[in-house]
Design a protein around this motif. Structure first.
Motif, short mmCIF file in Angstrom:
data_model
loop_
_atom_site.label_atom_id
_atom_site.label_comp_id
_atom_site.label_asym_id
_atom_site.label_seq_id
_atom_site.Cartn_x
_atom_site.Cartn_y
_atom_site.Cartn_z
N GLU A 51 0.84 -1.21 0.00
CA GLU A 51 0.00 0.00 0.00
C GLU A 51 0.87 1.26 0.00
O GLU A 51 0.57 2.23 -0.70
CB GLU A 51 -0.94 0.00 1.21
N LEU A 52 1.96 1.24 0.78
CA LEU A 52 2.87 2.38 0.80
C LEU A 52 3.47 2.62 -0.59
O LEU A 52 3.54 3.75 -1.06
CB LEU A 52 4.00 2.15 1.80
N GLU A 53 3.91 1.55 -1.23
CA GLU A 53 4.50 1.67 -2.56
C GLU A 53 3.48 2.16 -3.58
O GLU A 53 3.79 3.00 -4.42
CB GLU A 53 5.11 0.34 -3.01
N ARG A 54 2.25 1.64 -3.51
CA ARG A 54 1.20 2.08 -4.42
C ARG A 54 0.89 3.56 -4.23
O ARG A 54 0.84 4.33 -5.18
CB ARG A 54 -0.08 1.26 -4.21
N ARG A 55 0.75 3.95 -2.98
CA ARG A 55 0.43 5.35 -2.68
C ARG A 55 1.57 6.27 -3.11
O ARG A 55 1.35 7.33 -3.68
CB ARG A 55 0.14 5.51 -1.20
N ARG A 56 2.79 5.84 -2.86
CA ARG A 56 3.95 6.65 -3.26
C ARG A 56 3.98 6.83 -4.77
O ARG A 56 4.21 7.92 -5.28
CB ARG A 56 5.23 6.01 -2.76
N ALA A 57 3.76 5.74 -5.51
CA ALA A 57 3.77 5.81 -6.98
C ALA A 57 2.69 6.77 -7.49
O ALA A 57 2.92 7.48 -8.47
CB ALA A 57 3.57 4.42 -7.57
N GLU A 58 1.56 6.80 -6.83
CA GLU A 58 0.47 7.69 -7.25
C GLU A 58 0.74 9.14 -6.91
O GLU A 58 0.37 10.04 -7.66
CB GLU A 58 -0.84 7.27 -6.59
N GLU A 59 1.35 9.40 -5.76
CA GLU A 59 1.43 10.76 -5.24
C GLU A 59 2.77 11.46 -5.41
O GLU A 59 2.83 12.67 -5.38
CB GLU A 59 1.09 10.75 -3.74
N GLU A 60 3.85 10.72 -5.58
CA GLU A 60 5.17 11.33 -5.61
C GLU A 60 5.30 12.25 -6.83
O GLU A 60 4.85 11.93 -7.92
CB GLU A 60 6.24 10.24 -5.66
N VAL A 61 5.93 13.40 -6.61
CA VAL A 61 6.12 14.35 -7.71
C VAL A 61 7.10 13.78 -8.72
O VAL A 61 7.93 12.94 -8.40
CB VAL A 61 6.59 15.74 -7.20
N ASP A 62 7.02 14.28 -9.96
CA ASP A 62 7.90 13.77 -11.01
C ASP A 62 9.18 14.60 -11.10
O ASP A 62 9.36 15.58 -10.38
CB ASP A 62 7.16 13.74 -12.35
N GLU A 63 10.07 14.20 -11.99
CA GLU A 63 11.37 14.86 -12.15
C GLU A 63 11.22 16.33 -12.51
O GLU A 63 11.98 17.17 -12.04
CB GLU A 63 12.20 14.13 -13.21
N GLU A 64 10.24 16.64 -13.33
CA GLU A 64 10.02 18.03 -13.74
C GLU A 64 9.71 18.92 -12.54
O GLU A 64 10.24 20.02 -12.41
CB GLU A 64 8.88 18.08 -14.76
N GLU A 65 8.87 18.43 -11.65
CA GLU A 65 8.53 19.21 -10.46
C GLU A 65 9.73 19.32 -9.51
O GLU A 65 9.92 20.36 -8.88
CB GLU A 65 7.32 18.58 -9.74
N LEU A 66 10.53 18.27 -9.42
CA LEU A 66 11.74 18.35 -8.60
C LEU A 66 12.72 19.38 -9.17
O LEU A 66 13.32 20.16 -8.43
CB LEU A 66 12.42 16.98 -8.50
N GLU A 67 12.85 19.41 -10.50
CA GLU A 67 13.71 20.40 -11.14
C GLU A 67 13.20 21.82 -10.87
O GLU A 67 13.98 22.74 -10.65
CB GLU A 67 13.80 20.14 -12.64
N GLU A 68 11.87 21.98 -10.90
CA GLU A 68 11.28 23.29 -10.62
C GLU A 68 11.64 23.75 -9.21
O GLU A 68 12.00 24.91 -8.99
CB GLU A 68 9.75 23.22 -10.77
N LEU A 69 11.57 22.84 -8.25
CA LEU A 69 11.96 23.19 -6.88
C LEU A 69 13.44 23.58 -6.82
O LEU A 69 13.79 24.55 -6.16
CB LEU A 69 11.66 22.04 -5.93
N ASP A 70 14.27 22.82 -7.50
CA ASP A 70 15.71 23.14 -7.52
C ASP A 70 15.95 24.51 -8.14
O ASP A 70 16.76 25.29 -7.63
CB ASP A 70 16.49 22.08 -8.31
N GLU A 71 15.25 24.83 -9.22
CA GLU A 71 15.39 26.14 -9.85
C GLU A 71 14.98 27.27 -8.91
O GLU A 71 15.52 28.37 -8.97
CB GLU A 71 14.57 26.21 -11.14
N ARG A 72 14.03 26.99 -8.06
CA ARG A 72 13.57 27.98 -7.07
C ARG A 72 14.46 27.96 -5.83
O ARG A 72 14.17 28.65 -4.85
CB ARG A 72 12.11 27.70 -6.70
#
Length: 129
Positions: A51-72
C-alpha cells in the motif's frame, strides 16, 4: 509444605475477550494460534508495504517538479529538514483548499510513521501564493 507449579507467564496487554479464551486452550492449540498470529502479522506487514509503494507511486512528484523546486532554490534533500526521515519520505503535492476557480496547492514531504502518515510543508506549488 505443598509446592506450587510453574509460575504462569505475565499476560500481554490484550483485551479480556482475546486473553481469556487463550488461557483455556491446550499447549498444542496455543502453538497453532501463535504460528497463525506470526504469519498473519507478516502478511499484514507485506500488505502495508504494498500500500505504501502504491500510494507513493500515485502521489510522488515527477522529475520536472523536482527540477522546478531546484530552480527555485528549494531543497529536495530530506536531510535539510529537521523532522523528515531520509529513507522513507517523498515529496508530494497537496491541495489544502479550493475556492471557485482557485486552488491552494503546496509541496510537502510525506512519510509513514507506524499506522499514521506524517508530512512537513516545503513550499507553495505556485510561488506567488
Amino acid at each position: 509444605m505443598v509446592e506450587d507449579g510453574p509460575e504462569k507467564p505475565p499476560a500481554p496487554e490484550l483485551p479480556k475477550y482475546l486473553r481469556e479464551p487463550l488461557e483455556n486452550q491446550s499447549p498444542e492449540r496455543l502453538e497453532a494460534v501463535a504460528a497463525y498470529a506470526a504469519d498473519l502479522a507478516e502478511w499484514k506487514r507485506r500488505q502495508r508495504e504494498e500500500e505504501l509503494e502504491r500510494r507513493r507511486a500515485e502521489e510522488e512528484v515527477d522529475e520536472e517538479e523536482l527540477e522546478e523546486l531546484d530552480e527555485r532554490e528549494i531543497s529536495t534533500d530530506p536531510e535539510d529538514y529537521e523532522d523528515v526521515p531520509t529513507g522513507s519520505a517523498y515529496i508530494t503535492v497537496k491541495t489544502t483548499k479550493e475556492t471557485g476557480d482557485k486552488s491552494y496547492r503546496y509541496f510537502y514531504w510525506q512519510w509513514r510513521e507506524g499506522d499514521s502518515w506524517k508530512n512537513e510543508y516545503i513550499a507553495p506549488v505556485n510561488p506567488r501564493e
